[in-house]
Every structure is written in structure tokens, then in C-alpha cells.
Design a protein around this motif. Structure first.
Motif, PDB file in Angstrom:
ATOM      1  N   ILE A  26       0.827  -1.212   0.000  1.00 32.66           N
ATOM      2  CA  ILE A  26       0.000   0.000   0.000  1.00 32.66           C
ATOM      3  C   ILE A  26       0.858   1.258   0.000  1.00 32.66           C
ATOM      4  O   ILE A  26       0.376   2.321  -0.326  1.00 32.66           O
ATOM      5  CB  ILE A  26      -1.059   0.061   1.122  1.00 32.66           C
ATOM      6  N   ILE A  27       2.129   1.156   0.347  1.00 34.87           N
ATOM      7  CA  ILE A  27       3.005   2.325   0.197  1.00 34.87           C
ATOM      8  C   ILE A  27       3.473   2.473  -1.250  1.00 34.87           C
ATOM      9  O   ILE A  27       3.495   3.573  -1.803  1.00 34.87           O
ATOM     10  CB  ILE A  27       4.235   2.185   1.134  1.00 34.87           C
ATOM     11  N   ARG A  28       3.808   1.345  -1.911  1.00 36.96           N
ATOM     12  CA  ARG A  28       4.485   1.447  -3.202  1.00 36.96           C
ATOM     13  C   ARG A  28       3.538   1.621  -4.389  1.00 36.96           C
ATOM     14  O   ARG A  28       3.920   2.180  -5.404  1.00 36.96           O
ATOM     15  CB  ARG A  28       5.309   0.177  -3.443  1.00 36.96           C
ATOM     16  N   MET A  29       2.308   1.106  -4.286  1.00 42.97           N
ATOM     17  CA  MET A  29       1.419   1.117  -5.451  1.00 42.97           C
ATOM     18  C   MET A  29       0.980   2.540  -5.803  1.00 42.97           C
ATOM     19  O   MET A  29       0.858   3.386  -4.921  1.00 42.97           O
ATOM     20  CB  MET A  29       0.195   0.252  -5.177  1.00 42.97           C
ATOM     21  N   PRO A  30       0.721   2.795  -7.084  1.00 42.67           N
ATOM     22  CA  PRO A  30       0.509   4.179  -7.518  1.00 42.67           C
ATOM     23  C   PRO A  30      -0.890   4.748  -7.311  1.00 42.67           C
ATOM     24  O   PRO A  30      -1.027   5.955  -7.186  1.00 42.67           O
ATOM     25  CB  PRO A  30       0.825   4.115  -9.006  1.00 42.67           C
ATOM     26  N   ASP A  31      -1.948   3.935  -7.332  1.00 39.35           N
ATOM     27  CA  ASP A  31      -3.274   4.534  -7.127  1.00 39.35           C
ATOM     28  C   ASP A  31      -4.091   3.702  -6.162  1.00 39.35           C
ATOM     29  O   ASP A  31      -3.690   2.631  -5.730  1.00 39.35           O
ATOM     30  CB  ASP A  31      -4.007   4.736  -8.459  1.00 39.35           C
ATOM     31  N   VAL A  32      -5.274   4.224  -5.795  1.00 37.62           N
ATOM     32  CA  VAL A  32      -6.022   3.642  -4.679  1.00 37.62           C
ATOM     33  C   VAL A  32      -6.465   2.210  -4.986  1.00 37.62           C
ATOM     34  O   VAL A  32      -6.474   1.358  -4.106  1.00 37.62           O
ATOM     35  CB  VAL A  32      -7.206   4.559  -4.297  1.00 37.62           C
ATOM     36  N   TYR A  33      -6.783   1.913  -6.261  1.00 40.95           N
ATOM     37  CA  TYR A  33      -7.277   0.562  -6.575  1.00 40.95           C
ATOM     38  C   TYR A  33      -6.161  -0.470  -6.468  1.00 40.95           C
ATOM     39  O   TYR A  33      -6.362  -1.568  -5.942  1.00 40.95           O
ATOM     40  CB  TYR A  33      -7.895   0.549  -7.969  1.00 40.95           C
ATOM     41  N   ASN A  34      -4.961  -0.093  -6.960  1.00 42.24           N
ATOM     42  CA  ASN A  34      -3.844  -1.030  -6.851  1.00 42.24           C
ATOM     43  C   ASN A  34      -3.407  -1.213  -5.403  1.00 42.24           C
ATOM     44  O   ASN A  34      -2.995  -2.292  -5.007  1.00 42.24           O
ATOM     45  CB  ASN A  34      -2.666  -0.542  -7.687  1.00 42.24           C
ATOM     46  N   ARG A  35      -3.535  -0.133  -4.616  1.00 40.60           N
ATOM     47  CA  ARG A  35      -3.225  -0.272  -3.193  1.00 40.60           C
ATOM     48  C   ARG A  35      -4.174  -1.268  -2.547  1.00 40.60           C
ATOM     49  O   ARG A  35      -3.784  -2.071  -1.708  1.00 40.60           O
ATOM     50  CB  ARG A  35      -3.366   1.081  -2.504  1.00 40.60           C
TER      51      ARG A  35
END
Lengths: 162, 85, 119
Positions: free
Chosen positions: C26-35
Motif C-alpha cells: 500500500i506504500i508502493r502502489m501508484p493509485d487507490v485501486y492497486n493499493r
């Protein structure tokens, strides 16, 4: 009949939670379970007959093992992507069609999709599932490779819930 | 056992710290909610580990109630974001 | 140490590693859905593994930990599903390199039908 089934299920949960076979506690649990299932018709099963078909339970156990295996695979997949410095993702929202009719089956399918490789259910509308996919492979047409997301689960869930 | 628990707790503490960073920094409100969701799941696992360390079965009930409350909280946030409240 | 205690400890360690990877996600992913993808999947399996590991370590607790795991297994995907839907309806955009967004294309049709059903 409908009330009876939810009473039994609630009573089993009560026994597991209290972990005692003291007659007083069992009696209290039985009364609480009966009252709760009487005053909340929403939790009652719509077709009681479904609860007495052993085939469903056999499939449920097979499904659980299949599901846990898929979940472990999906976690290794996500872990690889997170650890990789390049962050190899190719996300998008696709839509797939399901054969399942009942709400319980759709809920189980949506949960299974969310917990398995790279997919997350965003919304359900009638028979269409909108799925956020972390690595979209080409599926221009709705009936192509995207259907693979649901097909593995559908054949089990169809027997268990329909 | 105790040295293993130290490793396990360091990993879990770093995980909680990372999700707290996401709650503080997250550019949008759903980002913060995702951080909260992750943090509560980690906390549930942590309470169960505490039950193991102190040998108290009663902590398991706390973990169950905490999981229920966390679920309700996240659902409430989601409903609020959607404008249903 | 007994054999089931070793299994329990191994499951606890694996679970802790997955919890850590989920939080890293959740720190590294770029947007809310990927998090959400990383956050939900990895932490659910991590928490399940830790909780069942404790249950196996203490066989007397196995039923109660089973109930907690079942509850997490049922509710975690539901809450992330609700959050994803809420984020999309609140107008949070997808990551700019996203390929396709069928939901945005169909959204107006869905809203119209829902309003018709609600009268």
C-alpha cells in the motif's frame, strides 16, 4: 422450517464461542438463537431444502481447498510485484458475465475474485461483474480471456449455492 | 520462541508503521480508508498474537469484537464517501 | 517442541511476512485501486496465517481462531469492495497508465436503471 435452520446455525456458533457444555449455558444459547432467528427473517434461508443435500457440502470442502490454493498463488504473485523495483503493473477495469443467479452465490464469487490473483471486484450489476485487474491481458471482446477469472470458481459455486 | 516473537513483532510493527504513513500521507480520502482497513486487519492478527504471548484465551474474544467493529467502521466510511449517509 | 508447535510457529512467521508485504504494497502502489489489491489480498492471507498458526500452537483454541479467520475471510473482501466502489463513484481517477475502464463507460446506464427501479 426456515427459522429452525437459522436457529441451529446460530446455536452451533454459540457453542463454539462459549466452549462449554454446561446445561445452563446451552439453554441460554438455544433461547437466544431462537429469538434472534424469529425476529430477523432476513437471515433465514429462502429454500430450506438446500441445506439437506450432502453433495453441496462435499463440493464446499473441495472448493475450500481449491480456493486456499488460489489465494496462496495470488499472494505470491502480488508479493513479487510489490518487491520488484520496476513495479510491473498494467491495471484496468474489465467487465465479465456470470451464470450465477442467487445473491449468496454472487457474494461468494465476488469475495473469491477479490482474494485471488490480481483481481478486485468493484461493482456488481445484474449479471455483470466490474473487476479491477492488476495486469490486463488483451480481452477486447467481453467473451474472451476475461471469462477465465470467473469460470474456475463458477463450476463449484453453481453446485454449492444454486 | 521469544527470539522468533521478536522477529514477528518487528515485521508487524513495521507493517503498522507503513500503513500509518499511508493514513497520514494518502492524497485522497479513499487512500486513507485503505490504510485504515489494512491497519485494522494487522491489529486483529496482533491481538491474537498477544493472546498467545500472555496465554489468555479471553483476548481471542477481543480480537473477534475488534474485527467486527473495524468492518463496520470501514463500511460506514465507504457509505459516507458514496454519499449514502 | 512438539510437531504441531513447529507448524504453528512456521505459519505465524509466514503470516508476519505477508502482513509486511501487504503494508509495503500500500506504500508502493501508484493509485487507490492497486493499493487495495495489495492491501486486501496480502493482509488477509497474512492475518489468516497468523491466527490459524496461533490456533494450531494451542489446539484448545482452534475453534475460536477458526471463527475469527472465517469472519476475516468473509468481511475483508466485502469492505475493500465497498471502498473500491465508493472511490470510483467519488470520482477518484485510475492510475494514468491504466489500460481500460469499462465501469466508467457503463456507469451512466447503471445509474439510469437504478433510478428507474427505485421509482
Amino acid at each position: 422450517m426456515r427459522v429452525f435452520i437459522s436457529t441451529v446455525v446460530l446455536f452451533i456458533v454459540w457453542v463454539i464461542l462459549t466452549q462449554s457444555f454446561d446445561p445452563q449455558e446451552l439453554f441460554t444459547g438455544l433461547i437466544v438463537a431462537a429469538v434472534v432467528s424469529l425476529i430477523s427473517p432476513a437471515i433465514a434461508s429462502d429454500k430450506p431444502k438446500k441445506w439437506f443435500q450432502p453433495k453441496r457440502y462435499v463440493y464446499l470442502i473441495i472448493y475450500l481447498f481449491y480456493f486456499i490454493w488460489e489465494m496462496i498463488k495470488s499472494n505470491i504473485d502480488v508479493a513479487k510485484r510489490v518487491v520488484n523495483p520496476k513495479l510491473p503493473i498494467n491495471p484496468g477495469i474489465v467487465k465479465v458475465k456470470t451464470k450465477l443467479k442467487t445473491n449468496a452465490a454472487k457474494l461468494a464469487l465476488a469475495n473469491s475474485i477479490t482474494l485471488t490473483p490480481g483481481t478486485l471486484t468493484v461493482d456488481i450489476h445484474d449479471e455483470w461483474f466490474y473487476i479491477h485487474w492488476i495486469d490486463v491481458s488483451n480481452c477486447d471482446d467481453v467473451n474472451r480471456s476475461c471469462q477465465e477469472i470467473v469460470e474456475g470458481f463458477e463450476k463449484y459455486l453453481e453446485v454449492i449455492f444454486e | 520462541m521469544s527470539s522468533i516473537l521478536i522477529i514477528v513483532f518487528s515485521l508487524i510493527s513495521i507493517a503498522t508503521l507503513l500503513s500509518t504513513i499511508r493514513i497520514i500521507s494518502g492524497p485522497t480520502i479513499p487512500d486513507r480508508a485503505v490504510g485504515l482497513d489494512t491497519a485494522t486487519t494487522i491489529t486483529t492478527a496482533m491481538i491474537v498474537l498477544f493472546a498467545q504471548i500472555f496465554h489468555r484465551a479471553i483476548y481471542l474474544d477481543i480480537a473477534l469484537v475488534y474485527a467486527i467493529l473495524a468492518f463496520l467502521g470501514v463500511i460506514a466510511i465507504a457509505r459516507y464517501l458514496e454519499g449514502g449517509m | 517442541m512438539l510437531w504441531y508447535e513447529i507448524i504453528g510457529i512456521v505459519m505465524i512467521i509466514i503470516g508476519a511476512i505477508f502482513l509486511f508485504l501487504g503494508a509495503l504494497g500500500i506504500i508502493r502502489m501508484p493509485d487507490v485501486y492497486n493499493r487495495m489489491q495489495a492491501g486486501t489480498k496480502a493482509t488477509t492471507l497474512g492475518a489468516l496465517s497468523v491466527i490459524m498458526g496461533v490456533g494450531i500452537y494451542h489446539p484448545a483454541w482452534i475453534f475460536k481462531t477458526g471463527i475469527i479467520s472465517l469472519f476475516i475471510l468473509l468481511t475483508n473482501p466485502v469492505s475493500s469492495n465497498a471502498l473500491a466502489r465508493a472511490a470510483h463513484n467519488a470520482g477518484i481517477p485510475l492510475y494514468e497508465k491504466s489500460v481500460v475502464d469499462k465501469y466508467a463507460e457503463d456507469k451512466e446506464k447503471i445509474r439510469a436503471e437504478e433510478e428507474k427501479q427505485n421509482g
